[in-house]
Every structure is written in C-alpha cells, then in structure tokens.
Motif scaffolding. Structure first.
Motif, PDB file in Angstrom:
ATOM      1  N   ILE A   1       0.836  -1.203   0.000  1.00 41.16           N
ATOM      2  CA  ILE A   1       0.000   0.000   0.000  1.00 41.16           C
ATOM      3  C   ILE A   1       0.872   1.255   0.000  1.00 41.16           C
ATOM      4  O   ILE A   1       0.630   2.218  -0.750  1.00 41.16           O
ATOM      5  N   GLY A   2       1.924   1.277   0.835  1.00 34.67           N
ATOM      6  CA  GLY A   2       2.801   2.441   0.884  1.00 34.67           C
ATOM      7  C   GLY A   2       3.553   2.666  -0.405  1.00 34.67           C
ATOM      8  O   GLY A   2       3.711   3.816  -0.855  1.00 34.67           O
ATOM      9  N   LEU A   3       4.012   1.598  -1.041  1.00 37.87           N
ATOM     10  CA  LEU A   3       4.744   1.742  -2.302  1.00 37.87           C
ATOM     11  C   LEU A   3       3.838   2.254  -3.408  1.00 37.87           C
ATOM     12  O   LEU A   3       4.234   3.117  -4.210  1.00 37.87           O
ATOM     13  N   ILE A   4       2.619   1.749  -3.477  1.00 41.60           N
ATOM     14  CA  ILE A   4       1.667   2.242  -4.478  1.00 41.60           C
ATOM     15  C   ILE A   4       1.348   3.711  -4.245  1.00 41.60           C
ATOM     16  O   ILE A   4       1.241   4.502  -5.194  1.00 41.60           O
ATOM     17  N   THR A   5       1.210   4.104  -2.984  1.00 36.15           N
ATOM     18  CA  THR A   5       0.910   5.501  -2.668  1.00 36.15           C
ATOM     19  C   THR A   5       2.035   6.425  -3.118  1.00 36.15           C
ATOM     20  O   THR A   5       1.790   7.508  -3.676  1.00 36.15           O
ATOM     21  N   VAL A   6       3.290   6.008  -2.888  1.00 26.59           N
ATOM     22  CA  VAL A   6       4.427   6.845  -3.270  1.00 26.59           C
ATOM     23  C   VAL A   6       4.531   6.951  -4.794  1.00 26.59           C
ATOM     24  O   VAL A   6       4.782   8.033  -5.348  1.00 26.59           O
TER      25      VAL A   6
END
Length: 254
Positions: free
Chosen positions: A92-97
């Motif tokens: 989720i964090g990687l997609i957000t970045v």
C-alpha cells in the motif's frame, strides 16, 4: 494409583523446538539485524512510518534466534501473521508513493525536483525583493505569487530506498515464516503446528480409548463385568478383599 509418565513436561513448561526449526536460527538472526538497520536508516531519513513494524518483527525474530528453547515454537504464529501484515502495508505504501502527482515516480531516486508553485499571499504579507538592494515589500491585497519548492533531497532518496528494502525484506521474512510453518507441521506428525511440536498426538480423553465416551464409561455402551473361573480370585481385586456374602436387607422408612 497414579503412575508417573516419563517424557512429558509439567504445567507451564514448553516443548523444545524440533531440529527442523532450529536450522532457521541463523536466518532469523540475520533478519533481526536487517530490520534494526532499516529502522535506523528510516529514522535518519525521516521516513519512520514503518518504525513500529520493524521494531516488533525485529524483536520477535531476535528472541526466536537467541532464545529458541522458549520462543521458537510459541512465537511462530505472531511472526507469520505480522510479516504478512507488514508485506501488505508495504505494498500500500509503495503504491501511494508511486501514484502521487508530485514528486512523481520519475523522481523516485532524484535529489532535485524543484518546481514553481502558485501560492496565494494574503494582504499584509511582507516579502523581500532580491533584485538590487534588498527591501521589504508589503502586499496591499491578496496576491498570487510564484514560489520554488523542492521536496527532493538526499534524505528523500534514502527514505525511498528504505521503503524498497523493507518491501524486499518482508518478502524474505514471509518465505522464512512459511518454511518454518511447513517444517513444524511435518515435525508435528500432521497435527496443528501452532499448538506445539507434537500437535499430532492426543492425550487420553481426547477421542482415544478409555475416554469419557468409551465403552463402560459415562455415556458409553453397556458395562460388562469380566469374571474369573470358579475357584480363582476375581481379576483386579487387591489382597485381603472380601466379597459380600449373605442375604440382603430392605430398609423401610416410617
């Protein structure tokens, strides 16, 4: 008469981990050190959103490696669940970045991504002119101005590297946890690997013979009495046992 049973641990004592799990001690120790290094790098870069997860998984893996006799089997379930949750949060964090408009994915490893942004300066804001002599200028009304912003830096790149390394480390941790789960399941003889190394064996009263639902017990079939041939003592009677002799008497209540 109570017969002592050998080879069983008393209440509060844990079973030692099987050899199939002990071979994972070096991998667990290496994972713990990697998580602590990522924690330090993340706090240095200011990207400490996963700090709590790194601390928890690092401590669990460290205890599983240095105190295997007490924590290897008992900590396997929290280790497995937490690594899976960490991997999900990292995705989720990687997609957000990568999906944010600015800085975009093209500046993922860039130290400079300066751009001019339009800002609204309210009336009464004081700015300094940079041409010629530096003088103060006060806006008499709300005014749109151009300001240069640059969120990219070396710490920004370090934070993104930590995010990628944490994602890769969580994948490795999930693989290790899954292999440990399979090894403990094999060592347990097909039982529940989360209940101990010998989860495949069931003690008396858990479906085995002689339990509460077996023949001759409460709730079982009819009770049969085994008798010995005439002239021989009944089996199971201790020495000095005298059977009842004589006629019965009836008590009448008045």
């Amino acid at each position: 008469m109570v017969l002592p049973m050998g080879g069983q641990d008393g209440p509060g004592q844990s079973q030692p981990p099987p050899p199939e799990l002990l071979r994972f001690k070096p991998a667990l120790f290496a994972l713990a050190m990697c998580y602590f290094v990522l924690l330090i790098l993340g706090m240095t870069s200011g990207q400490s959103s996963n700090a709590l997860s790194y601390i928890f998984v690092g401590l669990v893996t460290l205890f599983m490696s240095v105190r295997a006799d007490q924590c290897m089997s008992q900590c396997l379930l929290p280790f497995l669940l937490w690594t899976v949750m960490n991997l999900f949060l990292d995705v989720i964090g990687l997609i957000t970045v990568l999906a944010r408009p600015y800085p975009s994915a093209a500046y993922f490893f860039a130290e400079n991504c300066a751009m001019n942004r339009t800002l609204l300066a309210p009336a009464g804001t004081v700015v300094q002119t940079m041409t010629g002599n530096i003088t103060d200028y006060r806006f008499k009304q709300d005014t749109k101005v151009q300001a240069e912003v640059n969120p990219c830096s070396g710490f920004y790149v370090l934070g993104n590297v930590v995010l990628l390394l944490g994602f890769a480390l969580d994948i490795i941790a999930c693989v290790v946890a899954r292999k440990m789960f399979n090894s403990m399941q094999s060592a347990g003889g097909g039982g529940n690997p989360l209940l101990g190394a010998f989860g495949g064996d069931q003690g008396p009263g858990l479906g085995g013979g002689g339990g509460g639902g077996g023949g001759g017990g409460p709730g079982g079939g009819p009770t049969q009495e085994m008798s010995s041939p005439p002239g021989q003592p009944q089996a199971g009677r201790g020495p000095g046992f005298q059977p009842f002799q004589g006629s019965g008497h009836t008590l009448n209540a008045h």
